[in-house]
Motif scaffolding. Structure first.
Motif, PDB file in Angstrom:
ATOM      1  N   LEU A 105       0.834  -1.209   0.000  1.00 32.14           N
ATOM      2  CA  LEU A 105       0.000   0.000   0.000  1.00 32.14           C
ATOM      3  C   LEU A 105       0.870   1.260   0.000  1.00 32.14           C
ATOM      4  N   THR A 106       1.809   1.311   0.963  1.00 27.02           N
ATOM      5  CA  THR A 106       2.603   2.521   1.202  1.00 27.02           C
ATOM      6  C   THR A 106       4.009   2.131   1.632  1.00 27.02           C
ATOM      7  N   ALA A 107       4.992   2.856   1.138  1.00 27.73           N
ATOM      8  CA  ALA A 107       6.354   2.762   1.664  1.00 27.73           C
ATOM      9  C   ALA A 107       6.742   4.149   2.148  1.00 27.73           C
ATOM     10  N   LEU A 108       7.151   4.235   3.389  1.00 31.58           N
ATOM     11  CA  LEU A 108       7.507   5.522   3.990  1.00 31.58           C
ATOM     12  C   LEU A 108       8.967   5.472   4.410  1.00 31.58           C
ATOM     13  N   SER A 109       9.803   6.315   3.791  1.00 36.71           N
ATOM     14  CA  SER A 109      11.206   6.403   4.179  1.00 36.71           C
ATOM     15  C   SER A 109      11.383   7.588   5.120  1.00 36.71           C
ATOM     16  N   GLN A 110      12.242   7.439   6.124  1.00 39.77           N
ATOM     17  CA  GLN A 110      12.395   8.543   7.070  1.00 39.77           C
ATOM     18  C   GLN A 110      13.810   8.643   7.628  1.00 39.77           C
ATOM     19  N   ARG A 111      14.117   9.832   8.136  1.00 41.34           N
ATOM     20  CA  ARG A 111      15.353  10.130   8.840  1.00 41.34           C
ATOM     21  C   ARG A 111      15.014  11.029  10.018  1.00 41.34           C
ATOM     22  N   LEU A 112      15.935  11.114  10.973  1.00 40.35           N
ATOM     23  CA  LEU A 112      15.809  12.054  12.073  1.00 40.35           C
ATOM     24  C   LEU A 112      16.854  13.145  11.908  1.00 40.35           C
ATOM     25  N   ILE A 113      16.425  14.399  11.965  1.00 41.58           N
ATOM     26  CA  ILE A 113      17.355  15.531  11.868  1.00 41.58           C
ATOM     27  C   ILE A 113      17.274  16.360  13.148  1.00 41.58           C
ATOM     28  N   ARG A 114      18.399  16.974  13.494  1.00 42.63           N
ATOM     29  CA  ARG A 114      18.432  17.813  14.695  1.00 42.63           C
ATOM     30  C   ARG A 114      17.788  19.176  14.420  1.00 42.63           C
ATOM     31  N   ILE A 115      17.128  19.701  15.436  1.00 42.31           N
ATOM     32  CA  ILE A 115      16.459  20.999  15.355  1.00 42.31           C
ATOM     33  C   ILE A 115      17.376  22.063  15.948  1.00 42.31           C
ATOM     34  N   ILE A 116      17.403  23.237  15.332  1.00 41.32           N
ATOM     35  CA  ILE A 116      18.226  24.344  15.839  1.00 41.32           C
ATOM     36  C   ILE A 116      17.803  24.697  17.266  1.00 41.32           C
ATOM     37  N   CYS A 117      18.802  24.842  18.140  1.00 41.27           N
ATOM     38  CA  CYS A 117      18.536  25.155  19.548  1.00 41.27           C
ATOM     39  C   CYS A 117      17.856  26.528  19.661  1.00 41.27           C
ATOM     40  N   PRO A 118      16.693  26.612  20.314  1.00 42.94           N
ATOM     41  CA  PRO A 118      15.999  27.909  20.419  1.00 42.94           C
ATOM     42  C   PRO A 118      16.741  28.915  21.295  1.00 42.94           C
ATOM     43  N   SER A 119      17.625  28.432  22.185  1.00 40.78           N
ATOM     44  CA  SER A 119      18.316  29.345  23.102  1.00 40.78           C
ATOM     45  C   SER A 119      19.456  30.101  22.432  1.00 40.78           C
ATOM     46  N   CYS A 120      20.033  29.539  21.359  1.00 39.14           N
ATOM     47  CA  CYS A 120      21.159  30.228  20.709  1.00 39.14           C
ATOM     48  C   CYS A 120      20.915  30.368  19.205  1.00 39.14           C
ATOM     49  N   ARG A 121      19.668  30.353  18.789  1.00 42.82           N
ATOM     50  CA  ARG A 121      19.296  30.461  17.380  1.00 42.82           C
ATOM     51  C   ARG A 121      19.589  31.862  16.862  1.00 42.82           C
ATOM     52  N   LYS A 122      20.211  31.936  15.693  1.00 42.35           N
ATOM     53  CA  LYS A 122      20.496  33.241  15.100  1.00 42.35           C
ATOM     54  C   LYS A 122      20.302  33.160  13.594  1.00 42.35           C
ATOM     55  N   LYS A 123      20.024  34.296  12.973  1.00 37.56           N
ATOM     56  CA  LYS A 123      19.808  34.292  11.530  1.00 37.56           C
ATOM     57  C   LYS A 123      21.063  34.751  10.799  1.00 37.56           C
ATOM     58  N   TYR A 124      21.176  34.341   9.544  1.00 38.35           N
ATOM     59  CA  TYR A 124      22.294  34.761   8.707  1.00 38.35           C
ATOM     60  C   TYR A 124      21.832  34.776   7.259  1.00 38.35           C
ATOM     61  N   TYR A 125      22.601  35.448   6.421  1.00 36.47           N
ATOM     62  CA  TYR A 125      22.281  35.511   5.000  1.00 36.47           C
ATOM     63  C   TYR A 125      23.133  34.482   4.251  1.00 36.47           C
ATOM     64  N   PRO A 126      22.508  33.514   3.579  1.00 35.81           N
ATOM     65  CA  PRO A 126      23.262  32.435   2.934  1.00 35.81           C
ATOM     66  C   PRO A 126      23.982  32.900   1.674  1.00 35.81           C
ATOM     67  N   SER A 127      24.982  32.126   1.286  1.00 36.52           N
ATOM     68  CA  SER A 127      25.722  32.424   0.059  1.00 36.52           C
ATOM     69  C   SER A 127      24.905  32.023  -1.163  1.00 36.52           C
ATOM     70  N   GLY A 128      25.366  32.469  -2.329  1.00 37.81           N
ATOM     71  CA  GLY A 128      24.681  32.115  -3.576  1.00 37.81           C
ATOM     72  C   GLY A 128      24.688  30.621  -3.822  1.00 37.81           C
ATOM     73  N   ALA A 129      25.790  29.947  -3.453  1.00 36.33           N
ATOM     74  CA  ALA A 129      25.891  28.496  -3.654  1.00 36.33           C
ATOM     75  C   ALA A 129      24.833  27.760  -2.835  1.00 36.33           C
ATOM     76  N   VAL A 130      24.606  28.220  -1.594  1.00 42.93           N
ATOM     77  CA  VAL A 130      23.588  27.596  -0.739  1.00 42.93           C
ATOM     78  C   VAL A 130      22.199  27.826  -1.313  1.00 42.93           C
ATOM     79  N   LEU A 131      21.944  29.052  -1.796  1.00 47.02           N
ATOM     80  CA  LEU A 131      20.638  29.345  -2.398  1.00 47.02           C
ATOM     81  C   LEU A 131      20.387  28.458  -3.614  1.00 47.02           C
TER      82      LEU A 131
END
Length: 569
Positions: free
Chosen positions: A449-475
């Protein structure tokens, strides 16, 4: 002696622009305001809430070439702290951490305290290498490290740290001298402290590893190992024996691996620990898997599914019969998703049977069974007998061989909903894995019926979260137009997240549903490339696509997606 020469200072504004914290235009405006006010640039940055005080300290450290670390337990050598009296350590807010050759590493909160570094260098007759740490962590470390010459066991003997107890009584004690050591108060306190600290930090595993000269204790948090402490090697045999006593195992047997189970009561709840030992050249290595049901997320709505994937997965679970497969490597959260699905499906009208190896969490009103291969009770044999128990839903912990696969598919075709797992990289590979096992293509196309593939990824820590502007390569990698100005987020690292920048994990999910076109393709015995081409033509979202979306939503970083999802997918 003198403190080590610091590198040539970089411009503060250049660092911030390079990090994407401010744009060049903002920097020019700040410099213009600085000339008019005569205030330091750092003070302006804090006043305008562009940086916090802690972030400014971190950037100033980078400007001066001083590394920034999190001062966690185990990093400070208790034999070296006394090169500086406690009163001066408190006055200067510094901690001598360790010595390598003629260089003393010194934790400080002030990167500009050159006179302090010089004075300590003269007093200790060593070169000083400063590293930046939070003020609160330094003060805590001072009070912790300047307790006299107390042993690690005495330090660990407080009531709070040892507040765990066995749910079941220990077996007979006093077998030999080692058994007596294992029952000694310092050893019990050390073992209890390690277990309690790991539980409170949300660790999934504890590793006790003998090394030449000491033994290392590490805990796995959010999939990453962190060092907790390094007690003396003389403590290792007694600690291992204590754990074996708790697990009802033979403490005299050190030549062969042993497995067992420990149940402790900690912080008002019962926690299961799965014990595994293995002999190594320096002694027995022990791993404890922590199964804390209080922290297990068994609500399918809280596992990180995007709304569309969750809706499609639930639609498959509502079917009366068929095969649903969860795919991914070890540690990707497949079992948790299975338990959450069973919790959703479990009703008074349904007979739910599970076959597991081992049973990780006990679920209410569900018939759970554990495989015992030592007596021939395999997945395949258990599954045959389970079909005689009038089941509506069967959960098979893992499909490992052709026999189990064939019985599971036959059960799915004869009116049962079957849920199981496969160790594959993506959802499409579930089909090719079954074909490789020798399952007939027409059976797969009819049952799956269904095949579900998954992974676990870490979430950015809310206590030290900061924003930045990415490079063109990342975009470009994210599929975003380079002209589009957008900001992403990352974690700076703090004491809340073991200086990693991440705290907690969420799931990435890729779903494949059977349709007429896919059924026709499976009948032709396709390769994985054929399947991937078919899915791509229909706008199928891969794990990487879902991961990039999490990056754009500010939940994780592109580096984390690259780490978790191998580039060949």
């Amino acid at each position: 002696m003198k403190s080590r020469n610091l590198p040539v200072r970089k411009r503060l504004g250049e660092i911030l622009v390079r990090k994407g914290r401010i744009s060049p235009e903002q920097m020019n405006e700040l410099l213009r305001q600085q000339k008019g006010s005569n205030k330091p640039l750092g003070q302006l940055l804090v006043e305008k809430e562009i940086l916090s005080e802690e972030e400014l300290t971190h950037v100033l450290g980078e400007q001066l070439g001083i590394p920034h670390i999190w001062l966690r337990k185990g990093l400070v050598d208790p034999k070296i702290v006394h090169v500086l009296p406690k009163e001066k350590a408190l006055a200067y807010q510094v901690v001598p951490m360790f010595r390598v050759n003629n260089i003393l590493t010194l934790a400080t909160a002030d990167p500009h305290a050159i006179f302090v570094f010089d004075e300590i260098s003269r007093t200790a007759n060593l070169e000083v290498q400063p590293v930046l740490c939070r003020t609160d962590d330094i003060v805590e470390a001072i009070h912790e490290c300047y307790r006299g010459e107390a042993s690690i066991d005495e330090v660990m003997s407080s009531a709070e740290e040892t507040a765990i107890e066995l749910v079941q009584a220990d077996p007979e004690k006093g077998i030999n001298e080692l058994a007596e050591m294992a029952e000694g108060s310092p050893v019990i306190n050390l073992v209890n402290m390690i277990i309690l600290r790991a539980i409170r930090d949300g660790a999934s595993d504890i590793h006790l590893e003998p090394q030449p000269g000491n033994f290392r204790v590490r805990i796995r948090i959010d999939g990453i190992l962190y060092e907790l402490m390094s007690p003396k090697i003389e403590m290792h045999p007694a600690v291992v024996s204590r754990l074996k006593v708790m697990a009802h195992l033979d403490i005299a047997e050190r030549r062969i691996p042993q497995d067992g189970r420990i149940q402790v009561q900690a912080d008002g709840g019962i926690v299961d620990l799965r014990f595994s030992s293995m002999p190594s050249i320096h002694g027995e290595k022990v791993v404890l898997r922590i199964l804390d049901q209080r922290k297990a997320i068994l609500d399918i709505n809280k596992l990180g599914f995007d709304p569309d994937t969750l809706s499609r997965f639930k639609a498959g679970l509502k079917k009366s019969h068929g095969l649903i497969l969860l795919c991914g490597p070890t540690g990707s959260g497949k079992t948790t998703t299975l338990y959450a699905a069973l919790t959703l499906l479990n009703t008074l009208e349904k007979n739910v049977i599970t076959i597991e190896d081992p049973v990780e969490y006990q679920l209410k009103d569900i018939n759970q069974n554990q495989v015992k291969e030592s007596i021939g009770l395999t997945f395949a044999k258990f599954l045959k007998h389970a079909l005689r128990q009038d089941p509506d839903i069967i959960m098979v912990g893992e499909i490992r061989d052709r026999d189990t696969a064939e019985i599971a598919i036959q059960a799915a075709l004869t009116g049962h909903l079957v849920l199981s797992t496969l160790h594959t990289n993506d959802a499409a590979s579930a089909i090719t894995r079954l074909l490789e096992m020798g399952i007939e293509p027409y059976l797969i196309s009819s049952a799956l019926l269904t095949a579900l593939s998954q992974r676990l990824i870490r979430i950015i820590c809310p206590s030290c979260r900061k924003k930045y502007y990415p490079s063109g390569a990342v975009l470009r990698e994210l599929g975003v137009e380079e002209e589009k100005r957008l900001h992403l987020f990352s974690g700076n690292g703090c004491s809340e997240c073991y200086d990693s920048g991440f705290k907690g994990r969420t799931g990435l999910h890729e779903i494949l549903e059977m349709d007429e076109g896919l059924q026709a393709l499976i009948i032709r015995n396709p390769t994985n490339d054929d399947l991937q081409k078919y899915l791509k033509e229909r706008g199928h979202k891969s794990l990487r696509d879902v991961g990039y979306q999490k990056v754009l939503e500010g939940k994780t970083t592109i580096e984390e997606i690259r780490r978790v999802i191998s580039m060949e997918l």
